[in-house]
Scaffold this motif. Structure first.
Motif, PDB file in Angstrom:
ATOM      1  N   ARG A 194       1.991 -34.652 -22.087  1.00 28.11           N
ATOM      2  CA  ARG A 194       1.992 -35.268 -23.410  1.00 28.11           C
ATOM      3  C   ARG A 194       0.624 -35.114 -24.073  1.00 28.11           C
ATOM      4  O   ARG A 194       0.515 -34.824 -25.264  1.00 28.11           O
ATOM      5  CB  ARG A 194       2.367 -36.747 -23.314  1.00 28.11           C
ATOM      6  CG  ARG A 194       2.526 -37.416 -24.664  1.00 28.11           C
ATOM      7  CD  ARG A 194       2.787 -38.896 -24.541  1.00 28.11           C
ATOM      8  NE  ARG A 194       1.616 -39.593 -24.010  1.00 28.11           N
ATOM      9  CZ  ARG A 194       1.531 -40.919 -23.900  1.00 28.11           C
ATOM     10  NH1 ARG A 194       2.565 -41.667 -24.235  1.00 28.11           N
ATOM     11  NH2 ARG A 194       0.448 -41.476 -23.418  1.00 28.11           N
ATOM     12  N   ASP A 200      -0.267 -33.229 -27.560  1.00 27.28           N
ATOM     13  CA  ASP A 200      -1.045 -33.864 -28.626  1.00 27.28           C
ATOM     14  C   ASP A 200      -2.210 -32.968 -29.055  1.00 27.28           C
ATOM     15  O   ASP A 200      -2.481 -32.806 -30.246  1.00 27.28           O
ATOM     16  CB  ASP A 200      -1.599 -35.217 -28.153  1.00 27.28           C
ATOM     17  CG  ASP A 200      -0.539 -36.303 -28.118  1.00 27.28           C
ATOM     18  OD1 ASP A 200       0.461 -36.177 -28.864  1.00 27.28           O
ATOM     19  OD2 ASP A 200      -0.698 -37.272 -27.353  1.00 27.28           O
ATOM     20  N   TYR A 250       8.852 -34.489 -26.715  1.00 28.39           N
ATOM     21  CA  TYR A 250       7.859 -35.553 -26.754  1.00 28.39           C
ATOM     22  C   TYR A 250       8.446 -36.935 -26.467  1.00 28.39           C
ATOM     23  O   TYR A 250       7.878 -37.700 -25.662  1.00 28.39           O
ATOM     24  CB  TYR A 250       7.147 -35.540 -28.104  1.00 28.39           C
ATOM     25  CG  TYR A 250       5.828 -36.280 -28.099  1.00 28.39           C
ATOM     26  CD1 TYR A 250       4.665 -35.663 -27.638  1.00 28.39           C
ATOM     27  CD2 TYR A 250       5.751 -37.593 -28.533  1.00 28.39           C
ATOM     28  CE1 TYR A 250       3.461 -36.333 -27.621  1.00 28.39           C
ATOM     29  CE2 TYR A 250       4.552 -38.283 -28.517  1.00 28.39           C
ATOM     30  CZ  TYR A 250       3.401 -37.646 -28.069  1.00 28.39           C
ATOM     31  OH  TYR A 250       2.213 -38.319 -28.044  1.00 28.39           O
ATOM     32  N   PRO A 251       9.573 -37.316 -27.084  1.00 27.64           N
ATOM     33  CA  PRO A 251      10.114 -38.661 -26.817  1.00 27.64           C
ATOM     34  C   PRO A 251      10.522 -38.869 -25.361  1.00 27.64           C
ATOM     35  O   PRO A 251      10.513 -40.002 -24.864  1.00 27.64           O
ATOM     36  CB  PRO A 251      11.339 -38.748 -27.741  1.00 27.64           C
ATOM     37  CG  PRO A 251      11.111 -37.705 -28.783  1.00 27.64           C
ATOM     38  CD  PRO A 251      10.377 -36.611 -28.089  1.00 27.64           C
ATOM     39  N   GLN A 268       7.038 -39.569 -23.331  1.00 30.92           N
ATOM     40  CA  GLN A 268       5.982 -40.377 -23.920  1.00 30.92           C
ATOM     41  C   GLN A 268       5.582 -41.571 -23.042  1.00 30.92           C
ATOM     42  O   GLN A 268       4.472 -42.073 -23.134  1.00 30.92           O
ATOM     43  CB  GLN A 268       6.394 -40.878 -25.302  1.00 30.92           C
ATOM     44  CG  GLN A 268       7.637 -41.749 -25.315  1.00 30.92           C
ATOM     45  CD  GLN A 268       8.015 -42.162 -26.730  1.00 30.92           C
ATOM     46  OE1 GLN A 268       7.231 -41.993 -27.649  1.00 30.92           O
ATOM     47  NE2 GLN A 268       9.210 -42.717 -26.888  1.00 30.92           N
ATOM     48  N   ASP A 269       6.483 -42.006 -22.156  1.00 30.17           N
ATOM     49  CA  ASP A 269       6.147 -43.126 -21.272  1.00 30.17           C
ATOM     50  C   ASP A 269       5.695 -42.666 -19.894  1.00 30.17           C
ATOM     51  O   ASP A 269       5.405 -43.487 -19.019  1.00 30.17           O
ATOM     52  CB  ASP A 269       7.351 -44.055 -21.123  1.00 30.17           C
ATOM     53  CG  ASP A 269       7.735 -44.690 -22.455  1.00 30.17           C
ATOM     54  OD1 ASP A 269       6.808 -45.001 -23.227  1.00 30.17           O
ATOM     55  OD2 ASP A 269       8.944 -44.849 -22.711  1.00 30.17           O
TER      56      ASP A 269
END
Length: 349
Positions: free
Chosen positions: A147, A151, A273-274, A277-278
């Protein structure tokens, strides 16, 4: 011509350059007319090839590569025409030489700017490779690193390039040079200047498309009105109308980028990405693996496309630099005594 910042940009601030081809009591010989028509017919065919069969092809790296190849071919053709005209550089009027040298410097500046942007975008491939490597792991920590890499990629490709921002001023100055110097008592000179006009129109327009593609700023895109007299006028007008219309539609749609391959990579990143993301393993494993594969494929297309376009830009740079060097060498030769040292001739060659 209207001011550079006020569209549309006019072509003929100092009069219509095509009047020089039909002065009272003067006509081009069949031989000169044949040379001119041959040059303009080739340019027309070349511009026709730039007319995309599908609007989705506009602003793909492959189309941009084709456009740069087209410029190289046109500049090669003008060199051939100069040879066929048997018009020694020593017979060129000083203002013709000044115009050529001034334009060549600006073209080198544009090439350097385009090369810097292509190199910058290519450097973003490292972030994608790191992300893809970590995405193949089952570790939550690796997903967090992936991630972070995505970014970094987004920040990198969306950063502004000052060199591209400076291209607008260079292009504005080139538009001013589209008015041709007057040619008196030189039919060959008239043919040469009209051919140069076609070269400059294509060059300025293609460079403006490249600049708009990387700046995402519609005002960097030129609308160049041309006389109906050149054999390439219709092909240029049709191509310009279609390409400009599609680019402006893309820029007004709120897209993050108008460069198609870059947009495809960004779309793949948006899907992944979703899910990471965690920093946890995705629930939809099958979809996740498909998105990773898709990102790898789109990233490879982007990387290869950037490399190929950079090669074409470098070729155009070398061609422009070589033509400038040959001209300067010929000018030195024409100003020297006929019995100069052999070593000087070798240096020029």
């Amino acid at each position: 011509m209207s001011k550079a910042q006020d569209p549309p940009r006019g072509f003929f601030p100092f009069g219509n350059p095509f009047r020089m081809l039909s002065p009272k009591g003067s006509e081009l010989s069949p031989w000169l007319l044949s040379l001119l028509n041959g040059f303009e017919s080739l340019l027309a065919a070349r511009l026709k090839k730039l007319m995309p069969k599908n609007k989705d092809d506009i602003l793909t790296l492959s189309w941009m590569k084709l456009a740069m190849e087209s410029l190289c071919e046109t500049h090669n053709n003008i060199n051939t025409l100069i040879t066929d005209l048997h018009l020694p550089v020593s017979n060129w009027e000083g203002k013709w030489v000044d115009v050529y040298l001034d334009i060549s410097v600006k073209l080198l500046d544009l090439c350097n700017a385009f090369s810097s942007e292509l190199t910058r975008l290519s450097q973003g491939d490292l972030f994608l490779k790191c992300a893809l490597h970590n995405l193949k792991s089952d570790s939550g920590e690796k997903y967090l690193q992936a991630r972070s890499s995505l970014d970094s990629w987004r920040q990198h490709v969306n950063a502004n390039n000052p060199r591209i921002e400076n291209c607008r001023a260079v292009l504005d100055s080139l538009v001013k040079s589209l008015s041709l110097p007057k040619v008196k008592n030189s039919p060959k000179g008239k043919v040469l200047m009209r051919a140069f006009y076609g070269v400059k129109v294509q060059t300025v327009y293609i460079c403006s498309v490249f600049t708009a593609a990387w700046s995402d700023f519609p005002k960097d895109l030129f609308d160049l009105p041309v006389s109906v007299k050149p054999l390439w006028a219709k092909e240029f007008t049709d191509m310009q109308s279609l390409v400009n219309g599609e680019i402006r539609d893309m820029l007004s749609s709120g897209r993050s980028t108008v460069l198609k391959e870059l947009e495809s990579v960004d779309a793949s990143v948006e899907k992944l990405y979703p899910l990471i993301q965690d920093g946890v393993a995705p629930v939809e494993v099958e979809s996740f693996e498909g998105y990773v594969t898709e990102l790898g494929s789109e990233a490879e297309k982007l990387s290869q496309g950037l490399d190929r376009l950079l090669e074409e830009v470098d070729s155009f740079f070398k061609m422009t630099l070589s033509g400038r060097d040959v001209l300067l060498c010929n000018l030195r030769s024409s100003d020297s005594f006929s019995g100069k040292a052999i070593g000087e001739d070798l240096d020029c060659q």
